[in-house]
Write an enzyme that holds these catalytic residues in place. Sequence first.
Site, mmCIF file in Angstrom:
data_model
loop_
_atom_site.group_PDB
_atom_site.id
_atom_site.type_symbol
_atom_site.label_atom_id
_atom_site.label_comp_id
_atom_site.label_asym_id
_atom_site.label_seq_id
_atom_site.Cartn_x
_atom_site.Cartn_y
_atom_site.Cartn_z
ATOM 1 N N ARG A 123 0.842 -1.189 0.000
ATOM 2 C CA ARG A 123 0.000 0.000 0.000
ATOM 3 C C ARG A 123 0.887 1.252 0.000
ATOM 4 O O ARG A 123 2.076 1.191 0.305
ATOM 5 C CB ARG A 123 -0.934 -0.003 1.218
ATOM 6 C CG ARG A 123 -2.050 -1.016 1.135
ATOM 7 C CD ARG A 123 -2.854 -1.089 2.432
ATOM 8 N NE ARG A 123 -2.100 -1.679 3.526
ATOM 9 C CZ ARG A 123 -2.562 -1.847 4.755
ATOM 10 N NH1 ARG A 123 -3.787 -1.440 5.053
ATOM 11 N NH2 ARG A 123 -1.816 -2.407 5.693
ATOM 12 N N GLU A 159 -6.328 5.229 13.363
ATOM 13 C CA GLU A 159 -7.302 4.348 14.008
ATOM 14 C C GLU A 159 -8.042 4.990 15.169
ATOM 15 O O GLU A 159 -9.016 4.397 15.671
ATOM 16 C CB GLU A 159 -6.645 3.038 14.465
ATOM 17 C CG GLU A 159 -5.697 3.152 15.638
ATOM 18 C CD GLU A 159 -4.271 3.481 15.261
ATOM 19 O OE1 GLU A 159 -3.389 3.416 16.148
ATOM 20 O OE2 GLU A 159 -4.021 3.817 14.078
ATOM 21 N N SER A 182 -10.904 -2.107 7.902
ATOM 22 C CA SER A 182 -11.664 -3.137 8.607
ATOM 23 C C SER A 182 -12.603 -3.865 7.645
ATOM 24 O O SER A 182 -12.811 -5.068 7.767
ATOM 25 C CB SER A 182 -12.467 -2.510 9.751
ATOM 26 O OG SER A 182 -11.607 -1.976 10.734
ATOM 27 N N SER A 195 -22.607 -11.460 23.796
ATOM 28 C CA SER A 195 -21.272 -11.955 24.120
ATOM 29 C C SER A 195 -21.081 -12.071 25.638
ATOM 30 O O SER A 195 -20.859 -11.083 26.331
ATOM 31 C CB SER A 195 -20.213 -11.016 23.539
ATOM 32 O OG SER A 195 -18.918 -11.523 23.761
ATOM 33 N N VAL A 251 -12.857 -7.977 17.468
ATOM 34 C CA VAL A 251 -13.242 -7.041 18.524
ATOM 35 C C VAL A 251 -12.325 -5.824 18.515
ATOM 36 O O VAL A 251 -11.167 -5.910 18.097
ATOM 37 C CB VAL A 251 -13.213 -7.705 19.913
ATOM 38 C CG1 VAL A 251 -14.234 -8.812 20.000
ATOM 39 C CG2 VAL A 251 -11.821 -8.232 20.229
ATOM 40 N N LEU A 252 -12.843 -4.693 18.963
ATOM 41 C CA LEU A 252 -12.061 -3.463 18.969
ATOM 42 C C LEU A 252 -12.507 -2.549 20.097
ATOM 43 O O LEU A 252 -13.703 -2.321 20.289
ATOM 44 C CB LEU A 252 -12.236 -2.720 17.638
ATOM 45 C CG LEU A 252 -11.584 -1.339 17.555
ATOM 46 C CD1 LEU A 252 -10.065 -1.477 17.502
ATOM 47 C CD2 LEU A 252 -12.089 -0.567 16.357
ATOM 48 N N VAL A 305 -8.126 -10.981 13.527
ATOM 49 C CA VAL A 305 -8.013 -9.687 12.850
ATOM 50 C C VAL A 305 -7.614 -8.589 13.841
ATOM 51 O O VAL A 305 -7.060 -7.561 13.450
ATOM 52 C CB VAL A 305 -9.346 -9.327 12.150
ATOM 53 C CG1 VAL A 305 -9.228 -8.027 11.375
ATOM 54 C CG2 VAL A 305 -9.773 -10.450 11.203
ATOM 55 N N ASP A 362 -3.494 -6.381 15.270
ATOM 56 C CA ASP A 362 -2.857 -5.063 15.277
ATOM 57 C C ASP A 362 -2.935 -4.408 16.646
ATOM 58 O O ASP A 362 -2.079 -3.590 17.009
ATOM 59 C CB ASP A 362 -3.521 -4.138 14.256
ATOM 60 C CG ASP A 362 -2.882 -4.237 12.878
ATOM 61 O OD1 ASP A 362 -1.684 -4.535 12.820
ATOM 62 O OD2 ASP A 362 -3.586 -4.024 11.873
ATOM 63 N N ALA A 364 -0.488 -9.155 10.575
ATOM 64 C CA ALA A 364 -0.775 -7.843 11.138
ATOM 65 C C ALA A 364 -1.104 -6.784 10.089
ATOM 66 O O ALA A 364 -1.559 -5.700 10.452
ATOM 67 C CB ALA A 364 0.407 -7.376 11.982
ATOM 68 N N MET A 398 -3.084 -7.487 7.044
ATOM 69 C CA MET A 398 -3.855 -8.284 6.090
ATOM 70 C C MET A 398 -4.196 -7.536 4.807
ATOM 71 O O MET A 398 -4.029 -8.065 3.705
ATOM 72 C CB MET A 398 -5.135 -8.808 6.754
ATOM 73 C CG MET A 398 -4.912 -9.926 7.736
ATOM 74 S SD MET A 398 -6.470 -10.433 8.534
ATOM 75 C CE MET A 398 -7.369 -11.064 7.126
#
Length: 372
Positions: free
Chosen positions: A15, A118, A134, A220, A239-240, A267, A270, A299, A301
Amino acid sequence: MLIGVPKEVKNHEYRVGLTPSSVRELVAHGHQVLVEQSAGAAIGMLDTDYQTAGATIVHSAETVFAEAELIVKVKEPQASERKLLRADQTLFTYLHLAPDPEQAEDLLASGALCIAYETVTAEGGGLPLLAPMSEVAGRMAVQAGAMCLEKAHGGRGMLLGGVAGVAAAKVVILGGGVVGRNAALIAVGMGANVTVLDRSIPVLRHLEQQFGNRIQTLYSTRDNIESQVLAADLVIGGVLIAGAAAPKLVSAKMVSEMQAGSVIVDVAIDQGGCVATSHPTTHDEPTFIVDDVVHYCVANMPGAVARTATVALNNATLPHVLHLANLGVREALRVDPHLCKGLNVYQGKVTCQEVADALGHRYHDPLVVLLN
């Protein structure tokens, strides 16, 4: 403003911080852009394209860092790049500092102003600069998981969607946000048996409205996570907690009790990962096995689909780059509270509460330090 775009140096990271189209917009607003030679060549964005857009091509990252006022990247600066940062410089990129104390210490020592994609917020809520990646990572997670389920890659030897007379794989998605929603979209499309867990009832309602009875949603809890993970063929961790280290929802004990040949795609890696047995991997060596369970924990993807990911990221970041360049960095941060949420490090101080908590640093209010 003089803006610099170095070539990414993380493993298999193709990228690039700005596309030629983004450069053209910046130049039209009176700014100068330095682009390191071949920064976008791997994804068909050639030096001649950047020159046509108005950029100046330079031959090294050292030149970019030495001259630019604002550095625009994709991934967190690697050790070799962090040494090049200056105290009067602004870095705008993904940082993911909470699980990375070494990077944090280097950025603090540099004195640079560091804005993390982020943790930038939006007026309507959400994380607009994280969302496009994401989306990509959520969709890729199912592709990666399907591949890892193949016997040649250590998996159970299952086809994700099954065939007539054979049950589809059970896919369990932890987190119903952007990653989870996009993972569910692809998994459902491939014919898998999909369950999504989240702590937000509105999120679960939204998923049910989108997918109807094609997925199962569960609140959850520890019990639900454990029962679903142990029955899963593929677990996707999405999850974040913005800026903070990811919570460890899947313990090592749970992993040891999972079915042999099942797969975890973390995922959240990171931000440290949401599975206790996870550790970051690269596109060169994307998987490892713990207790007969395949772990895919790359890390970066979206770097595997770098052209799609670069354009998607630039669509989100360009307005903010323009804002920073047009107003000046400090003024842009002062007048835009959502962009100011992205300020993680400034003049040797941690200015993001979640990062400070994760790393044991004192938190400094960004508006206070900006005004000093």
